[in-house]
Design an enzyme around this catalytic site. Structure first.
Site, mmCIF file in Angstrom:
data_model
loop_
_atom_site.group_PDB
_atom_site.id
_atom_site.type_symbol
_atom_site.label_atom_id
_atom_site.label_comp_id
_atom_site.label_asym_id
_atom_site.label_seq_id
_atom_site.Cartn_x
_atom_site.Cartn_y
_atom_site.Cartn_z
ATOM 1 N N GLU A 1 -1.977 -7.053 7.558
ATOM 2 C CA GLU A 1 -0.614 -6.906 8.036
ATOM 3 C C GLU A 1 -0.377 -7.782 9.265
ATOM 4 O OE1 GLU A 1 2.260 -6.728 7.496
ATOM 5 O OE2 GLU A 1 2.866 -4.648 7.236
ATOM 6 N N HIS B 1 0.828 -1.210 0.000
ATOM 7 C CA HIS B 1 0.000 0.000 0.000
ATOM 8 C C HIS B 1 0.865 1.264 0.000
ATOM 9 C CE1 HIS B 1 0.895 1.015 4.188
ATOM 10 N NE2 HIS B 1 0.738 -0.273 4.481
#
Length: 508
Positions: free
Chosen positions: A145, A71
């Site tokens: 994550e 990202h």
């Protein structure tokens, strides 16, 4: 969008570590006991790993390319907060811009499907890159994550102050780091295995995955059969793009897997920045020489037997321009004509870098030619045809005979030691060594850097004119951190794009 049901964000029982095992390679995971308080968890993990050595990838029917993107910069990246799997941060304006750059980089790719982490910073990046495509993005919580539990939301100095020794272990021994009864890195490797099972069974040939720093590291490592000790070794920058090629085996079973490129970033890969969260003052840049006039006639890719053709000259100039802002200490090359010509181009641009006026003092760069960096003679001993200069396939080194790969591996080991010696000999606080040579040599030297064996030679791919960057936060005697592999964006219109169809910053 629609989602794949997956495990809970916070798992009460620690997940076991099951790195993917390629049966042709050794299992790399290392587990050590860290304290008497965690003996039982350690034993349980070891028992599980022993029972999973035979795990393989699901077979695939056709070649598959998987493009991984981290990202863009998030608000917590900018603040220096530990994000983990929390979902409070969003993309900054810089992060949105990075995602747009990645969209332009991938705009012509005919992706069949997009997988994304459900966390907002990743999902928004996926939406920007995916653009106007009609197919829905699949969100999967296994792609979130790394779970960092009590660390999440803390600034670094707060983590140091509040957790002391535990925070230090997270920094220097992450695979064995334990918090709230969990081993986050081992849990992450288990999730990465689950992700690959979903990606590979999906009926698609070109897959986009948009996720995060740590999980993308785990996806790359598990795909290549590397264990948790490789955490923080394969860098993933904001909106960095990595590419894995999967090729089916005729007899079925685990496909061949090749890392086509690592961390192609929206910005320059040689710009300043930390490696694995630490400042690195020592660096080796591996430069693949430009193509020669004889390459189109050779049965071996990038033979280097003749002078560079026009494309090779352009590649060398573009490399020199990319490296312009680096204060290079030494340029080392092989003795083949293409290596020497590429090194000379870099050297001339470096020496002229500070000459902006009448009183300029040229920058001195030491250049050396080292026979150990020549592998063309070794490669031409192969009786197998590796031709196809218009489209050199990923993993082409797998086509060579065992005696050839053994010779290549042995000579590259000598070359790698020479580069480390060059780096250690420099008294400069910041030292950069440029090594110019054949892609096969650089692939093998990266293998030595990562402490692999010759069986991994087919697991990496490099193109002519590409660069790969290895930082040494702990100096030449420490572990190298791979900043990028097969970076080609500097070549512009002359690069082999990420969008080619499939063929045979450090905050978490």
């Amino acid at each position: 969008m629609y989602s794949i049901a997956a495990t809970s964000f916070f798992i009460h029982k620690p997940l076991k570590n099951f790195p993917f095992h390629n049966p042709n390679r050794p299992l790399c995971t290392v587990i050590r006991s860290s304290s008497s308080a965690t003996q039982e968890i350690e034993k349980e993990g070891r028992r599980e790993i022993e029972g999973l050595k035979g795990l393989e990838f699901p077979p695939i029917k056709a070649a598959k390319r998987v493009v991984l993107v981290r990202h863009g910069q998030s608000t917590w990246n900018a603040e220096g907060r530990i994000q983990g799997s929390s979902d409070f941060s969003v993309l900054t304006s810089k992060g949105e811009s990075q995602a747009e750059t990645s969209r332009q980089m991938l705009i012509d790719d005919s992706f069949d499907v997009c997988f994304s982490s459900p966390l907002r910073r990743s999902k928004r990046t996926a939406e920007i890159i995916w653009g106007a495509r009609e197919e829905e993005i699949i969100t999967d919580s296994d792609m979130r994550e790394i779970d960092l539990y009590s660390f999440q939301g803390l600034l670094k100095h707060e983590g140091k102050a509040k957790y002391g020794e535990a925070f230090r272990q997270w920094q220097i021994d992450a695979p064995n780091f334990i918090i709230d009864g969990h081993y986050p890195v081992r849990e992450l490797w288990a999730r990465a295995k689950s992700c690959w099972e979903k990606i590979l069974v999906h009926e698609s040939k070109s897959v986009l995955v948009v996720a995060h720093n740590a999980v993308n590291q785990a996806l790359i490592a598990t795909a290549m059969g590397l264990g948790t000790e490789y955490f923080r070794i394969l860098l993933q920058s904001n909106c960095g793009v990595s590419v894995l090629d999967f090729t089916p085996q005729p007899e079925g079973g685990t496909p061949s897997i090749c890392l086509n490129r690592l961390n192609q970033t929206p910005g320059s890969p040689v710009a300043g920045g930390s490696s694995a969260g630490r400042k690195a003052s020592k660096r080796i840049v591996l430069v693949c020489h430009g193509v020669s006039e004889s390459d189109l006639e050779s049965s071996m890719p990038y033979s280097g037997n003749g002078p560079m053709n026009m494309l090779g000259v352009i590649q060398a100039q573009k490399i020199a321009e990319l490296l312009l802002d680096l204060k290079v200490s030494t340029i080392v090359s092989g003795t083949t004509r293409t290596s020497v010509e590429t090194a000379d181009t870099i050297s001339k641009v470096q020496e002229a870098a500070d000459c902006l006026g009448a009183d300029c003092i040229p920058r001195y760069v030491e250049t050396k030619q080292i026979p150990d960096l020549d592998v063309e003679t070794i490669l031409t001993q192969s009786k197998k045809d590796a031709s196809g200069m218009q489209n050199v396939p990923s993993g082409w080194l797998n086509r060579l005979e065992d005696n050839v790969t053994t010779s290549l591996w042995d000579q590259s080991g000598k070359a790698w030691k020479h580069l480390l010696h060059e780096l250690s000999e420099r008294s400069d606080q910041e030292s950069i060594v440029i090594a110019v040579g054949h892609p096969a040599l650089h692939i093998a030297m990266m293998g030595h850097c990562l402490n692999l064996t010759k069986e991994w030679l087919g697991s990496f791919h490099l193109d002519a004119g590409s660069i790969s960057v290895i930082d040494f936060p702990d100096g030449p005697s420490g572990r190298g951190v791979v900043r990028c592999i097969n970076y080609t964006a500097h070549l512009g219109r002359w690069s082999i794009p990420i969008t080619r169809s499939t063929q045979a910053d450090e905050e978490y």
